[in-house]
Design a protein around this motif. Structure first.
Motif, PDB file in Angstrom:
ATOM      1  N   UNK A   1       0.833  -1.177   0.000  1.00 34.65           N
ATOM      2  CA  UNK A   1       0.000   0.000   0.000  1.00 34.65           C
ATOM      3  C   UNK A   1       0.883   1.247   0.000  1.00 34.65           C
ATOM      4  N   UNK A   2       1.942   1.195   0.759  1.00 37.79           N
ATOM      5  CA  UNK A   2       2.855   2.345   0.802  1.00 37.79           C
ATOM      6  C   UNK A   2       3.551   2.550  -0.536  1.00 37.79           C
ATOM      7  N   UNK A   3       3.945   1.455  -1.170  1.00 38.61           N
ATOM      8  CA  UNK A   3       4.602   1.571  -2.478  1.00 38.61           C
ATOM      9  C   UNK A   3       3.643   2.131  -3.523  1.00 38.61           C
ATOM     10  N   UNK A   4       2.401   1.731  -3.454  1.00 38.35           N
ATOM     11  CA  UNK A   4       1.409   2.247  -4.383  1.00 38.35           C
ATOM     12  C   UNK A   4       1.192   3.744  -4.168  1.00 38.35           C
ATOM     13  N   UNK A   7       4.243   5.569  -5.523  1.00 34.96           N
ATOM     14  CA  UNK A   7       4.211   5.637  -6.985  1.00 34.96           C
ATOM     15  C   UNK A   7       3.216   6.684  -7.449  1.00 34.96           C
ATOM     16  N   UNK A   8       2.094   6.776  -6.775  1.00 32.56           N
ATOM     17  CA  UNK A   8       1.097   7.780  -7.119  1.00 32.56           C
ATOM     18  C   UNK A   8       1.636   9.191  -6.915  1.00 32.56           C
ATOM     19  N   UNK A   9       2.320   9.416  -5.818  1.00 32.85           N
ATOM     20  CA  UNK A   9       2.905  10.731  -5.537  1.00 32.85           C
ATOM     21  C   UNK A   9       3.964  11.080  -6.576  1.00 32.85           C
ATOM     22  N   UNK A  10       4.785  10.085  -6.928  1.00 29.30           N
ATOM     23  CA  UNK A  10       5.840  10.339  -7.909  1.00 29.30           C
ATOM     24  C   UNK A  10       5.279  10.658  -9.286  1.00 29.30           C
ATOM     25  N   UNK A  26      -5.510   2.644  -9.146  1.00 24.80           N
ATOM     26  CA  UNK A  26      -4.905   1.460  -8.535  1.00 24.80           C
ATOM     27  C   UNK A  26      -4.676   1.677  -7.046  1.00 24.80           C
ATOM     28  N   UNK A  27      -4.211   2.852  -6.665  1.00 26.53           N
ATOM     29  CA  UNK A  27      -3.963   3.149  -5.253  1.00 26.53           C
ATOM     30  C   UNK A  27      -5.257   3.096  -4.450  1.00 26.53           C
ATOM     31  N   UNK A  28      -6.333   3.658  -4.988  1.00 25.43           N
ATOM     32  CA  UNK A  28      -7.620   3.607  -4.295  1.00 25.43           C
ATOM     33  C   UNK A  28      -8.124   2.171  -4.174  1.00 25.43           C
ATOM     34  N   UNK A  30      -6.333  -0.709  -4.232  1.00 29.35           N
ATOM     35  CA  UNK A  30      -5.491  -1.543  -3.369  1.00 29.35           C
ATOM     36  C   UNK A  30      -5.663  -1.139  -1.908  1.00 29.35           C
ATOM     37  N   UNK A  31      -5.873   0.138  -1.627  1.00 33.17           N
ATOM     38  CA  UNK A  31      -6.068   0.537  -0.235  1.00 33.17           C
ATOM     39  C   UNK A  31      -7.406   0.029   0.291  1.00 33.17           C
ATOM     40  N   UNK A  32      -8.437   0.031  -0.540  1.00 36.87           N
ATOM     41  CA  UNK A  32      -9.735  -0.509  -0.113  1.00 36.87           C
ATOM     42  C   UNK A  32      -9.649  -1.999   0.150  1.00 36.87           C
ATOM     43  N   UNK A  33      -8.986  -2.730  -0.723  1.00 34.81           N
ATOM     44  CA  UNK A  33      -8.848  -4.177  -0.550  1.00 34.81           C
ATOM     45  C   UNK A  33      -8.022  -4.501   0.679  1.00 34.81           C
TER      46      UNK A  33
END
Length: 71
Positions: A1-4, A7-10, A26-28, A30-33
């Motif tokens: 989750x942190x890597x996602x 990556x989103x911030x970058x 993808x970030x939203x 993966x965080x929900x799952x």
């Protein structure tokens, strides 16, 4: 989750106008799952609380189940 999230911030910081925010969906997702998995893993499948007794036997006490049929 942190890597996602990283990556989103970058992609927002370093990406051009077409690649900016491509990881957002993808970030939203993966965080929900991952949060759902965390909540489900915290719950015991038999709804019991194992208690340690002084002679190392395990006691299980059932949790109260609400009665929705009473009016």
């Amino acid at each position: 989750m942190s890597l996602s999230a990283m990556a989103n911030i970058l992609t927002f910081l370093l990406g051009n106008s077409q690649t900016r925010g491509v990881w957002t969906t993808f970030t939203n997702a993966i965080s929900s799952v991952m949060m759902s998995r965390l909540i489900l893993n915290l719950r015991d499948s038999r709804l019991s609380i194992p208690l340690q007794h002084s002679n190392r036997t395990t006691l299980t006490l059932p949790l109260p189940v609400p009665d929705f049929d009473s009016e």
